[in-house]
Design a protein around this motif. Structure first.
Motif, PDB file in Angstrom:
ATOM      1  N   MET A   1      17.201  15.777  21.612  1.00 54.08           N
ATOM      2  CA  MET A   1      18.337  16.654  21.468  1.00 54.08           C
ATOM      3  C   MET A   1      18.089  17.569  20.272  1.00 54.08           C
ATOM      4  N   GLY A   2      18.187  18.862  20.499  1.00 54.02           N
ATOM      5  CA  GLY A   2      17.930  19.829  19.449  1.00 54.02           C
ATOM      6  C   GLY A   2      19.087  19.958  18.471  1.00 54.02           C
ATOM      7  N   LEU A   3      18.843  20.650  17.420  1.00 59.57           N
ATOM      8  CA  LEU A   3      19.842  20.844  16.381  1.00 59.57           C
ATOM      9  C   LEU A   3      21.094  21.536  16.926  1.00 59.57           C
ATOM     10  N   LEU A   4      20.904  22.575  17.728  1.00 59.49           N
ATOM     11  CA  LEU A   4      22.062  23.280  18.282  1.00 59.49           C
ATOM     12  C   LEU A   4      22.876  22.395  19.206  1.00 59.49           C
ATOM     13  N   ASP A   5      22.216  21.560  19.976  1.00 58.72           N
ATOM     14  CA  ASP A   5      22.925  20.640  20.860  1.00 58.72           C
ATOM     15  C   ASP A   5      23.766  19.653  20.060  1.00 58.72           C
ATOM     16  N   LYS A   6      23.212  19.164  18.968  1.00 59.75           N
ATOM     17  CA  LYS A   6      23.948  18.233  18.109  1.00 59.75           C
ATOM     18  C   LYS A   6      25.171  18.918  17.499  1.00 59.75           C
ATOM     19  N   MET A   7      24.990  20.156  17.061  1.00 59.66           N
ATOM     20  CA  MET A   7      26.106  20.887  16.453  1.00 59.66           C
ATOM     21  C   MET A   7      27.203  21.155  17.481  1.00 59.66           C
ATOM     22  N   LYS A   8      26.814  21.548  18.690  1.00 58.95           N
ATOM     23  CA  LYS A   8      27.798  21.801  19.744  1.00 58.95           C
ATOM     24  C   LYS A   8      28.578  20.535  20.069  1.00 58.95           C
ATOM     25  N   ALA A   9      27.890  19.399  20.101  1.00 61.43           N
ATOM     26  CA  ALA A   9      28.540  18.130  20.405  1.00 61.43           C
ATOM     27  C   ALA A   9      29.565  17.769  19.332  1.00 61.43           C
ATOM     28  N   LYS A  10      29.258  18.059  18.086  1.00 59.83           N
ATOM     29  CA  LYS A  10      30.173  17.730  16.998  1.00 59.83           C
ATOM     30  C   LYS A  10      31.323  18.727  16.893  1.00 59.83           C
ATOM     31  N   LEU A  11      31.078  19.977  17.278  1.00 65.39           N
ATOM     32  CA  LEU A  11      32.111  21.000  17.165  1.00 65.39           C
ATOM     33  C   LEU A  11      33.082  21.005  18.346  1.00 65.39           C
TER      34      LEU A  11
END
Length: 81
Positions: A1-11
């Motif tokens: 899971m890429g950084l952007l995917d992780k950020m989207k999941a948290k946001l």
């Protein structure tokens, strides 16, 4: 899971909460925007009235889109009368 995917999941949950708060307090936010616009207009002695009014209208439009968005596709906000 890429950084952007992780950020989207948290946001994701935060985005839903912001929409709910915006809908709940939409009237108060509109009043605050009007008050800030009036103060800025007074401080600049009307020199930037058109730009301030335009910015305020855009902010209110964005607030309406956030407050009235439903589901992933979203629903357009009700037409202003």
């Amino acid at each position: 899971m890429g950084l952007l995917d992780k950020m989207k999941a948290k946001l994701g949950p935060a985005k839903e909460k912001v929409g709910g708060l915006a809908q709940q307090h939409e009237g108060r936010i509109h009043k605050g925007l009007d008050k800030v616009a009036k103060t800025a207009d007074a401080k600049t002695k009307g020199k930037y009235h058109d730009k301030i009014a335009s910015g305020t209208d855009k902010a209110k439009g964005a607030l309406g889109r956030i407050a009235h968005k439903e589901g992933p596709g979203g629903q357009s906000p009700p037409a202003a009368s």
